[in-house]
Scaffold this motif. Sequence first.
Motif, PDB file in Angstrom:
ATOM      1  N   GLY A 125       9.433   3.686  -8.953  1.00  0.00           N
ATOM      2  CA  GLY A 125       7.922   3.382  -9.263  1.00  0.00           C
ATOM      3  C   GLY A 125       6.959   3.241  -8.446  1.00  0.00           C
ATOM      4  N   LEU A 126       7.325   2.922  -7.028  1.00  0.00           N
ATOM      5  CA  LEU A 126       6.252   2.760  -5.734  1.00  0.00           C
ATOM      6  C   LEU A 126       6.442   3.968  -4.855  1.00  0.00           C
ATOM      7  CD1 LEU A 126       7.071  -0.974  -5.063  1.00  0.00           C
ATOM      8  CD2 LEU A 126       4.803   0.175  -6.247  1.00  0.00           C
TER       9      LEU A 126
ATOM     10  N   PRO B 185       9.768  10.620  -2.249  1.00  0.00           N
ATOM     11  CA  PRO B 185       9.941   9.282  -1.626  1.00  0.00           C
ATOM     12  C   PRO B 185       9.420   9.042   0.105  1.00  0.00           C
ATOM     13  CG  PRO B 185      11.812   9.777  -3.003  1.00  0.00           C
ATOM     14  CD  PRO B 185      10.827  11.021  -2.700  1.00  0.00           C
ATOM     15  N   ALA B 186       8.829   8.078   0.112  1.00  0.00           N
ATOM     16  CA  ALA B 186       8.177   7.783   1.538  1.00  0.00           C
ATOM     17  C   ALA B 186       8.991   6.506   2.256  1.00  0.00           C
ATOM     18  CB  ALA B 186       6.745   7.259   1.422  1.00  0.00           C
TER      19      ALA B 186
ATOM     20  N   ALA C 242      13.150  -6.853  -3.919  1.00  0.00           N
ATOM     21  CA  ALA C 242      11.858  -6.676  -5.109  1.00  0.00           C
ATOM     22  C   ALA C 242      11.366  -5.325  -4.947  1.00  0.00           C
ATOM     23  CB  ALA C 242      10.969  -7.720  -5.051  1.00  0.00           C
ATOM     24  N   LEU C 243      11.170  -4.888  -3.746  1.00  0.00           N
ATOM     25  CA  LEU C 243      10.709  -3.588  -3.227  1.00  0.00           C
ATOM     26  C   LEU C 243      11.776  -2.415  -3.665  1.00  0.00           C
ATOM     27  CD1 LEU C 243       8.593  -4.495  -0.176  1.00  0.00           C
ATOM     28  CD2 LEU C 243       7.702  -3.800  -2.326  1.00  0.00           C
TER      29      LEU C 243
ATOM     30  N   TRP D 223       0.894  -1.210   0.014  1.00  0.00           N
ATOM     31  CA  TRP D 223       0.057  -0.184   0.020  1.00  0.00           C
ATOM     32  C   TRP D 223       1.009   1.269  -0.046  1.00  0.00           C
ATOM     33  CZ3 TRP D 223      -0.744  -4.480   2.286  1.00  0.00           C
ATOM     34  CH2 TRP D 223      -2.129  -5.132   2.296  1.00  0.00           C
ATOM     35  N   ARG D 224       0.714   2.246  -1.045  1.00  0.00           N
ATOM     36  CA  ARG D 224       1.529   3.354  -1.057  1.00  0.00           C
ATOM     37  C   ARG D 224       1.158   4.403   0.082  1.00  0.00           C
ATOM     38  NH1 ARG D 224       3.217   4.080  -7.277  1.00  0.00           N
ATOM     39  NH2 ARG D 224       2.640   2.207  -8.122  1.00  0.00           N
ATOM     40  N   ALA D 225       2.062   5.037   0.316  1.00  0.00           N
ATOM     41  CA  ALA D 225       1.856   6.260   1.401  1.00  0.00           C
ATOM     42  C   ALA D 225       1.000   7.278   0.645  1.00  0.00           C
ATOM     43  CB  ALA D 225       3.166   6.882   1.758  1.00  0.00           C
ATOM     44  N   GLN D 226       0.022   7.752   1.709  1.00  0.00           N
ATOM     45  CA  GLN D 226      -0.905   8.801   1.318  1.00  0.00           C
ATOM     46  C   GLN D 226      -0.388  10.129   1.452  1.00  0.00           C
ATOM     47  OE1 GLN D 226      -4.589   7.779   3.680  1.00  0.00           O
ATOM     48  NE2 GLN D 226      -4.321   5.569   3.002  1.00  0.00           N
TER      49      GLN D 226
END
Length: 306
Positions: free
Chosen positions: A142-143, A73-74, A135-136, A65-68
């Motif tokens: 991109g994430l 970059p988070a 992998a992350l 889940w991406r940072a809101q």
Amino acid sequence: MGKRRWIGLMAVSALIAGGVAPGNAREAMRDRLRERLAEREARPKAPGGETISYGSDALQTLDIWRAQNAKGPAPLIVFVHGGGWKRGSKDNASGSFKPRHYPAEGYAFASIDYRLVPGATVEQQAADVAAAVKALVDRASGLGIDRRRIVLMGHSAGAHLVALVGTDERYLRGAGLSFADIAGVIPIDGAAYDVPAQMKDGPAIMQATYAQAFGTDPVRQKALSPTLQAAAPNAPQFLLLHVQRPDGVRQAEALGKALQAAGAKAEIESFPGTGLQGHAEINRRLGDPAYAATATVDAWLKRVLG
């Protein structure tokens, strides 16, 4: 005799009557209780998650889940579920609060699956944790992830695995990473940081699980013990959380002292809760603003990740 205890004894008696040895009957009953807890705690997946494969096995997957409302970059939290090294999944053992709370606080949050015993070894499980992080990291841009601000978090067997990856660098090196890629580690109510000690002094009900995971070779047991691998270098910061299970308290304190002696910053925080219910609650409720451990972890994350 209380109703709950009577029902439990009747269930164990039924298993024994069915040809299951008394010790195995108690373990089977405990397995059923864990499965029921997992089913009860399972919630619909938080919206907005993305699934990524980090290997060829069906269990080598993760949800992120991406940072809101992130401005740049988070930081990233990578969660590793528990389940005695032989069960559990990212879908039913992560709790419902974490994938909502941490993105709302400005962190990306990932929950991973990993290969399970007996189909895989504990060494392969630790390698899976490192491979998931890699992998992350490889997809960081991109994430929207800051690859230099990553925290590993795990509960129960997952607490053991993140502590192992945070004290034995060979797992990260095997994935092309190092301790420089990990800002901190949060093991939640683990009780197998010193495997030989836990197999000697831990609850009898868990001994078959430990034997299946760690075998009988003392050299291997030591190699899989974060407390016994805590000589420097290690990940730079640890936050060890535990409830009031005697073996969990004992093991967390010993790991904390070993890390501090090696020069790592290790904090130990204690919370109410006993037995399997307390052990499950600290995982299920972490991220709930009304639960005490949430504020403790939030404050630590802000100090470590900025």
